[in-house]
Design an enzyme around this catalytic site. Structure first.
Site, PDB file in Angstrom:
ATOM      1  N   LYS A 231      21.474   9.442  18.574  1.00 22.29           N
ATOM      2  CA  LYS A 231      20.768  10.272  18.148  1.00 22.29           C
ATOM      3  C   LYS A 231      21.113  11.121  17.226  1.00 22.29           C
ATOM      4  O   LYS A 231      21.005  11.211  15.905  1.00 22.29           O
ATOM      5  CB  LYS A 231      19.721  10.721  19.580  1.00 22.29           C
ATOM      6  CG  LYS A 231      19.824   9.456  20.826  1.00 22.29           C
ATOM      7  CD  LYS A 231      18.443   9.933  21.708  1.00 22.29           C
ATOM      8  CE  LYS A 231      19.324  11.038  22.905  1.00 22.29           C
ATOM      9  NZ  LYS A 231      20.338  10.959  23.312  1.00 22.29           N
TER      10      LYS A 231
ATOM     11  N   ARG B 191      10.965  12.274  26.744  1.00 17.78           N
ATOM     12  CA  ARG B 191      12.218  11.706  27.642  1.00 17.78           C
ATOM     13  C   ARG B 191      11.350  11.326  28.786  1.00 17.78           C
ATOM     14  O   ARG B 191      11.854  10.970  29.859  1.00 17.78           O
ATOM     15  CB  ARG B 191      12.348  13.140  27.753  1.00 17.78           C
ATOM     16  CG  ARG B 191      14.217  12.764  27.025  1.00 17.78           C
ATOM     17  CD  ARG B 191      14.815  14.270  27.083  1.00 17.78           C
ATOM     18  NE  ARG B 191      15.991  14.306  27.580  1.00 17.78           N
ATOM     19  CZ  ARG B 191      17.101  14.359  26.958  1.00 17.78           C
ATOM     20  NH1 ARG B 191      17.154  14.503  26.052  1.00 17.78           N
ATOM     21  NH2 ARG B 191      18.209  13.686  27.026  1.00 17.78           N
TER      22      ARG B 191
ATOM     23  N   ARG C 102      33.811  13.486  23.215  1.00 17.39           N
ATOM     24  CA  ARG C 102      32.731  13.786  21.636  1.00 17.39           C
ATOM     25  C   ARG C 102      32.838  15.820  21.580  1.00 17.39           C
ATOM     26  O   ARG C 102      33.186  16.081  22.561  1.00 17.39           O
ATOM     27  CB  ARG C 102      31.196  13.792  22.264  1.00 17.39           C
ATOM     28  CG  ARG C 102      30.866  14.650  21.081  1.00 17.39           C
ATOM     29  CD  ARG C 102      28.990  14.836  22.087  1.00 17.39           C
ATOM     30  NE  ARG C 102      28.873  14.516  23.075  1.00 17.39           N
ATOM     31  CZ  ARG C 102      27.453  14.800  23.520  1.00 17.39           C
ATOM     32  NH1 ARG C 102      26.526  14.060  22.850  1.00 17.39           N
ATOM     33  NH2 ARG C 102      26.721  14.216  25.048  1.00 17.39           N
TER      34      ARG C 102
ATOM     35  N   ARG D 155      30.880  19.868  25.515  1.00 21.67           N
ATOM     36  CA  ARG D 155      29.596  20.152  26.247  1.00 21.67           C
ATOM     37  C   ARG D 155      30.255  19.894  27.659  1.00 21.67           C
ATOM     38  O   ARG D 155      30.595  20.032  28.441  1.00 21.67           O
ATOM     39  CB  ARG D 155      28.117  19.702  25.916  1.00 21.67           C
ATOM     40  CG  ARG D 155      27.903  20.063  24.771  1.00 21.67           C
ATOM     41  CD  ARG D 155      26.393  18.509  24.009  1.00 21.67           C
ATOM     42  NE  ARG D 155      26.105  18.170  25.171  1.00 21.67           N
ATOM     43  CZ  ARG D 155      25.002  17.200  25.237  1.00 21.67           C
ATOM     44  NH1 ARG D 155      24.890  16.513  23.945  1.00 21.67           N
ATOM     45  NH2 ARG D 155      24.541  16.698  26.483  1.00 21.67           N
TER      46      ARG D 155
ATOM     47  N   ARG E 282      22.656  11.720  34.122  1.00 24.91           N
ATOM     48  CA  ARG E 282      21.973  12.213  32.636  1.00 24.91           C
ATOM     49  C   ARG E 282      21.180  10.164  32.696  1.00 24.91           C
ATOM     50  O   ARG E 282      20.297  10.214  31.945  1.00 24.91           O
ATOM     51  CB  ARG E 282      22.664  12.564  31.422  1.00 24.91           C
ATOM     52  CG  ARG E 282      22.966  14.080  31.907  1.00 24.91           C
ATOM     53  CD  ARG E 282      24.390  14.285  30.990  1.00 24.91           C
ATOM     54  NE  ARG E 282      23.937  13.979  29.534  1.00 24.91           N
ATOM     55  CZ  ARG E 282      25.288  14.701  28.364  1.00 24.91           C
ATOM     56  NH1 ARG E 282      26.109  14.263  29.258  1.00 24.91           N
ATOM     57  NH2 ARG E 282      25.290  13.524  27.190  1.00 24.91           N
TER      58      ARG E 282
HETATM   59  P1  AP5 Z   1      25.530  11.656  19.876  1.00 26.42           P
HETATM   60  O1  AP5 Z   1      25.676  11.527  18.267  1.00 26.42           O
HETATM   61  O2  AP5 Z   1      26.317  12.975  19.908  1.00 26.42           O
HETATM   62  O3  AP5 Z   1      24.950  10.709  21.113  1.00 26.42           O
HETATM   63  P2  AP5 Z   1      23.446  11.549  21.349  1.00 26.42           P
HETATM   64  O4  AP5 Z   1      22.646  10.333  21.506  1.00 26.42           O
HETATM   65  O5  AP5 Z   1      22.689  13.142  20.460  1.00 26.42           O
HETATM   66  O6  AP5 Z   1      23.741  11.605  22.911  1.00 26.42           O
HETATM   67  P3  AP5 Z   1      23.719  13.275  23.736  1.00 26.42           P
HETATM   68  O7  AP5 Z   1      24.611  13.248  24.584  1.00 26.42           O
HETATM   69  O8  AP5 Z   1      22.698  14.143  22.692  1.00 26.42           O
HETATM   70  O9  AP5 Z   1      22.376  12.974  24.202  1.00 26.42           O
HETATM   71  P4  AP5 Z   1      21.673  13.474  26.168  1.00 26.42           P
HETATM   72  O10 AP5 Z   1      20.370  12.853  25.628  1.00 26.42           O
HETATM   73  O11 AP5 Z   1      22.594  13.408  26.650  1.00 26.42           O
HETATM   74  O12 AP5 Z   1      21.103  14.905  25.171  1.00 26.42           O
HETATM   75  P5  AP5 Z   1      20.940  16.309  24.724  1.00 26.42           P
HETATM   76  O13 AP5 Z   1      21.169  17.549  24.286  1.00 26.42           O
HETATM   77  O14 AP5 Z   1      20.163  15.500  24.489  1.00 26.42           O
HETATM   78  O15 AP5 Z   1      27.299  11.075  19.735  1.00 26.42           O
HETATM   79  C1  AP5 Z   1      27.631  10.687  21.289  1.00 26.42           C
HETATM   80  C2  AP5 Z   1      29.642  10.392  20.780  1.00 26.42           C
HETATM   81  O16 AP5 Z   1      29.670   9.322  19.808  1.00 26.42           O
HETATM   82  C3  AP5 Z   1      29.638  12.077  19.367  1.00 26.42           C
HETATM   83  O17 AP5 Z   1      30.874  11.977  19.793  1.00 26.42           O
HETATM   84  C4  AP5 Z   1      29.541  11.101  18.106  1.00 26.42           C
HETATM   85  O18 AP5 Z   1      30.401  11.636  17.142  1.00 26.42           O
HETATM   86  C5  AP5 Z   1      30.528   9.005  18.780  1.00 26.42           C
HETATM   87  N1  AP5 Z   1      29.250   7.650  18.269  1.00 26.42           N
HETATM   88  C6  AP5 Z   1      27.898   8.167  17.296  1.00 26.42           C
HETATM   89  N2  AP5 Z   1      27.481   6.789  16.732  1.00 26.42           N
HETATM   90  C7  AP5 Z   1      29.055   6.236  16.928  1.00 26.42           C
HETATM   91  C8  AP5 Z   1      28.667   4.641  16.592  1.00 26.42           C
HETATM   92  N3  AP5 Z   1      28.213   4.537  15.742  1.00 26.42           N
HETATM   93  N4  AP5 Z   1      30.046   4.023  16.791  1.00 26.42           N
HETATM   94  C9  AP5 Z   1      31.058   5.479  17.999  1.00 26.42           C
HETATM   95  N5  AP5 Z   1      30.701   6.341  18.223  1.00 26.42           N
HETATM   96  C10 AP5 Z   1      29.584   7.139  17.810  1.00 26.42           C
HETATM   97  O19 AP5 Z   1      20.185  16.086  25.906  1.00 26.42           O
HETATM   98  C11 AP5 Z   1      21.427  17.267  27.558  1.00 26.42           C
HETATM   99  C12 AP5 Z   1      20.308  18.057  28.065  1.00 26.42           C
HETATM  100  O20 AP5 Z   1      19.165  18.416  28.288  1.00 26.42           O
HETATM  101  C13 AP5 Z   1      19.515  16.615  29.131  1.00 26.42           C
HETATM  102  O21 AP5 Z   1      20.741  16.410  29.859  1.00 26.42           O
HETATM  103  C14 AP5 Z   1      18.495  17.477  29.920  1.00 26.42           C
HETATM  104  O22 AP5 Z   1      18.738  18.756  30.947  1.00 26.42           O
HETATM  105  C15 AP5 Z   1      18.198  18.507  28.630  1.00 26.42           C
HETATM  106  N6  AP5 Z   1      16.898  17.653  28.161  1.00 26.42           N
HETATM  107  C16 AP5 Z   1      17.182  17.830  26.656  1.00 26.42           C
HETATM  108  N7  AP5 Z   1      15.401  17.462  26.081  1.00 26.42           N
HETATM  109  C17 AP5 Z   1      15.413  17.817  27.221  1.00 26.42           C
HETATM  110  C18 AP5 Z   1      13.773  16.997  27.342  1.00 26.42           C
HETATM  111  N8  AP5 Z   1      13.377  16.487  26.330  1.00 26.42           N
HETATM  112  N9  AP5 Z   1      12.760  16.752  28.954  1.00 26.42           N
HETATM  113  C19 AP5 Z   1      13.613  17.719  29.748  1.00 26.42           C
HETATM  114  N10 AP5 Z   1      14.730  18.056  29.492  1.00 26.42           N
HETATM  115  C20 AP5 Z   1      15.969  18.028  27.496  1.00 26.42           C
HETATM  116 MG    MG Z   2      22.681  14.807  21.153  1.00 24.75          MG
END
Ligand code: AP5
Ligand code: MG
Length: 214
Positions: free
Chosen positions: A13, A87, A126, A160, A171
């Site tokens: 994402k 979410r 990552r 992270r 997660r």
């Molecule tokens: P990346 O692009 O970083 O993936 P992502 O989908 O953004 O993954 P996240 O870990 O950020 O998602 P998340 O939903 O767990 O975390 P968030 O920060 O939102 O890619 C991942 C890796 O893969 C990278 O190294 C990239 O280079 C690689 N990659 C990408 N595309 C690729 C491809 N095609 N092929 C190969 N490699 C590739 O949330 C974190 C925490 O915050 C949550 O757990 C929760 O506690 C809280 N939180 C956030 N939002 C909310 C909400 N709305 N409600 C409640 N709690 C929330």
């Molecule tokens: Mg992300």
């Protein structure tokens, strides 16, 4: 155009949101990034969410809806990309209300499908840039050889604290229990477009372009 990137942790994402920002002048709204900023700057809210995030649980709806409400008042450029929000069904309903309050609509929800095995591989490799938040990967998108971020030149490499096996399991569980019902929700609303999130970053980018413009 306002869009949601919906998918499990590691689906790509953040990576694809940054590409859309560059290519189309859209504005990325990542609740994960906003919460990490609050945590790093030591605000009261940041301290409240730190443990929740480290465990891999979801932060309360009120907190994240409040964060998004504040941002929606600002100029979106060519539109907002909601990354990691909504979410829960309550967040999805809140987003619909917030958008309608500012006279905007939701144009598309892109579901990025990636299997669990690939998610674990991606997340454990990552890193992000401490200067600008650009996303890197030890295997698929390594840091430039000079050690400087290709985007901003910073040499600060961050990992992270929730990118470990236990938090990742939690997660994923939270995603399947609370977030995946949104797939049916947006399908019923007629805005859902599902794409295969496996393959090269550019291949996924092309699929998203096809879903948005096709
Ligand atoms: P990346 O692009 O970083 O993936 P992502 O989908 O953004 O993954 P996240 O870990 O950020 O998602 P998340 O939903 O767990 O975390 P968030 O920060 O939102 O890619 C991942 C890796 O893969 C990278 O190294 C990239 O280079 C690689 N990659 C990408 N595309 C690729 C491809 N095609 N092929 C190969 N490699 C590739 O949330 C974190 C925490 O915050 C949550 O757990 C929760 O506690 C809280 N939180 C956030 N939002 C909310 C909400 N709305 N409600 C409640 N709690 C929330
Ligand atoms: Mg992300």
């Amino acid at each position: 155009m306002n869009i949601i990137l919906l998918g499990p942790p590691g689906a790509g994402k953040g990576t694809q949101a940054q590409i859309l920002v560059e290519a189309r002048g859209m504005t990325q709204l990542s609740t994960g990034d906003m919460l990490r900023e609050a945590k790093d700057s030591g605000t009261e809210m940041g301290q409240i969410v730190a443990d929740v995030m480290a465990r891999g649980d979801l932060v309360t709806d009120d907190i994240v809806i409040g964060l998004i409400r504040e941002k929606l008042a600002s100029d979106s450029g060519a539109g907002f990309i909601f990354d990691g929000f909504p979410r829960t069904l309550a967040q999805a309903d809140a987003l619909a209300d917030l958008l309608s309050d500012v006279g905007q609509t939701l144009d598309a929800v892109i579901e990025m499908r990636v299997d669990d095995e690939a998610l674990v591989k991606r997340i454990t490799a990552r890193s992000t840039c401490g200067g600008c938040g650009a996303v890197y990967n030890d295997i698929t998108k390594p840091w430039p050889e000079d050690g400087k971020c290709a985007n901003c030149g910073s040499t600060e490499v961050k990992r992270r604290s929730d990118d470990n096996e236990d938090s990742l399991k939690q997660r994923l569980m939270e995603y399947y229990k609370k977030t995946s019902p949104l797939i049916g929700y947006y399908h019923a609303k007629g805005t859902l477009k599902s794409i295969d999130g496996l393959g090269e970053i550019d291949e996924v980018k092309a699929r998203i372009t096809g879903a948005l413009d096709g």
